[in-house]
Design an enzyme around this catalytic site. Structure first.
Site, mmCIF file in Angstrom:
data_model
loop_
_atom_site.group_PDB
_atom_site.id
_atom_site.type_symbol
_atom_site.label_atom_id
_atom_site.label_comp_id
_atom_site.label_asym_id
_atom_site.label_seq_id
_atom_site.Cartn_x
_atom_site.Cartn_y
_atom_site.Cartn_z
ATOM 1 N N LYS A 14 0.829 -1.213 0.000
ATOM 2 C CA LYS A 14 0.000 0.000 0.000
ATOM 3 C C LYS A 14 0.862 1.260 0.000
ATOM 4 C CE LYS A 14 -2.228 -1.070 3.825
ATOM 5 N NZ LYS A 14 -1.647 -2.385 4.202
ATOM 6 N N ARG A 89 -9.456 0.669 9.302
ATOM 7 C CA ARG A 89 -9.042 -0.695 9.603
ATOM 8 C C ARG A 89 -10.092 -1.443 10.422
ATOM 9 N NH1 ARG A 89 -3.193 0.124 9.198
ATOM 10 N NH2 ARG A 89 -2.062 -1.808 9.488
ATOM 11 N N ARG A 128 11.545 -6.468 4.887
ATOM 12 C CA ARG A 128 11.446 -5.042 5.211
ATOM 13 C C ARG A 128 12.019 -4.763 6.605
ATOM 14 N NH1 ARG A 128 5.581 -2.249 5.057
ATOM 15 N NH2 ARG A 128 5.380 -2.972 7.196
ATOM 16 N N ARG A 134 11.597 -1.249 11.868
ATOM 17 C CA ARG A 134 10.294 -1.221 12.534
ATOM 18 C C ARG A 134 10.169 -2.400 13.492
ATOM 19 N NH1 ARG A 134 5.304 -0.067 8.528
ATOM 20 N NH2 ARG A 134 4.355 -1.357 10.154
HETATM 21 P P1 ADP Z 1 1.209 -2.327 8.006
HETATM 22 O O1 ADP Z 1 0.126 -2.056 6.985
HETATM 23 O O2 ADP Z 1 2.455 -2.839 7.399
HETATM 24 O O3 ADP Z 1 0.717 -3.143 9.159
HETATM 25 P P2 ADP Z 1 1.015 0.373 9.072
HETATM 26 O O4 ADP Z 1 2.123 1.338 9.056
HETATM 27 O O5 ADP Z 1 -0.206 0.676 8.281
HETATM 28 O O6 ADP Z 1 1.679 -0.984 8.659
HETATM 29 O O7 ADP Z 1 0.526 0.139 10.596
HETATM 30 C C1 ADP Z 1 1.419 -0.197 11.626
HETATM 31 C C2 ADP Z 1 0.675 -0.320 12.960
HETATM 32 O O8 ADP Z 1 0.061 0.952 13.295
HETATM 33 C C3 ADP Z 1 -0.502 -1.293 12.984
HETATM 34 O O9 ADP Z 1 -0.096 -2.622 13.246
HETATM 35 C C4 ADP Z 1 -1.350 -0.708 14.127
HETATM 36 O O10 ADP Z 1 -0.800 -1.004 15.389
HETATM 37 C C5 ADP Z 1 -1.202 0.784 13.942
HETATM 38 N N1 ADP Z 1 -2.264 1.352 13.059
HETATM 39 C C6 ADP Z 1 -2.072 1.926 11.844
HETATM 40 N N2 ADP Z 1 -3.242 2.337 11.320
HETATM 41 C C7 ADP Z 1 -4.205 2.004 12.228
HETATM 42 C C8 ADP Z 1 -5.627 2.142 12.255
HETATM 43 N N3 ADP Z 1 -6.305 2.711 11.245
HETATM 44 N N4 ADP Z 1 -6.291 1.678 13.352
HETATM 45 C C9 ADP Z 1 -5.645 1.115 14.372
HETATM 46 N N5 ADP Z 1 -4.303 0.942 14.403
HETATM 47 C C10 ADP Z 1 -3.582 1.379 13.343
#
Ligand code: ADP
Length: 190
Positions: A14, A89, A128, A134
């Site tokens: 994404k 999400r 990654r 991360r």
């Molecule tokens: P990935 O898609 O690789 O999991 P992101 O950077 O989108 O990585 O998200 C990393 C973390 O941030 C998630 O595992 C969660 O803990 C938190 N997070 C991100 N977006 C949301 C959201 N919309 N609602 C709840 N937690 C979120």
């Protein structure tokens, strides 16, 4: 306005595809993961709350991310549109987003899902993790936890947009440019 939810499990690509889409379509990129990581880096109270949950592969509370999105929408009143990456999400987040956009006289144009099989996701995230630093990309148990959160809480969000007739999907394995081309075909059909 063109408002797109780019959807898919962790590691689906994404972030990579959002960067290309915002460039081509002049949209603003809103990644809740990136926003949360900047709060952590800045050492804010919100960042402190989110840090432990994120490192454990759990979602942060809905009100936290909804508040962040509301702020960013307010900061970009004259944008051509937004790409929502990693948001919504959960179903409550999707419902809140509809309300936020409606109050600004707009709405979601489409959800585009990147489809990638689970085994490929895990290996991409482990790779990654070697360079991103991360904490949630460092081991298979944490990655599996994120995939479980995705399957239980996030996957149903696709049905929310299917019910509105806004769901599209693109296969997410292959050359980056080829996947981008398939995304653009959907974008240009909207
Ligand atoms: P990935 O898609 O690789 O999991 P992101 O950077 O989108 O990585 O998200 C990393 C973390 O941030 C998630 O595992 C969660 O803990 C938190 N997070 C991100 N977006 C949301 C959201 N919309 N609602 C709840 N937690 C979120």
């Amino acid at each position: 306005m063109l408002n797109i939810v780019l959807f898919g499990p962790p590691g689906a690509g994404k972030g990579t595809q959002s960067a290309k889409l915002i460039d081509k379509y002049q949209l603003v990129h809103l990644s809740t993961g990136d926003l949360l990581r900047s709060e952590i880096a800045a050492g804010t109270e919100l960042g402190l709350k989110a840090k432990g949950l994120m490192a454990a592969g759990m979602l942060v509370p809905d009100d936290v991310v909804i508040g962040m999105i509301d702020n960013k929408l307010a900061q970009n009143p004259s944008s051509n549109g937004f790409i929502f990456d990693g948001f919504p999400r959960t179903i409550p987040q999707a419902e809140a987003l509809d309300v936020l956009l409606k109050s600004r006289g707009t709405g979601i144009s489409a959800m585009i899902a990147l489809e990638v099989e689970e085994q490929e996701l895990i290996s991409r995230l482990l790779i990654r993790g070697q360079s991103s630093g991360r904490p949630d990309d460092q081991n298979e148990t944490l990655i599996a936890q994120r995939v479980t959160e995705y399957n239980t809480k996030t996957r149903p969000v696709a049905d929310f947009y299917k019910a509105q007739g806004k769901f599209h999907s693109v296969y997410g394995i292959g050359e980056i440019e080829e996947i981008f081309g398939n995304l653009c075909t959907v974008m240009d059909s909207l």
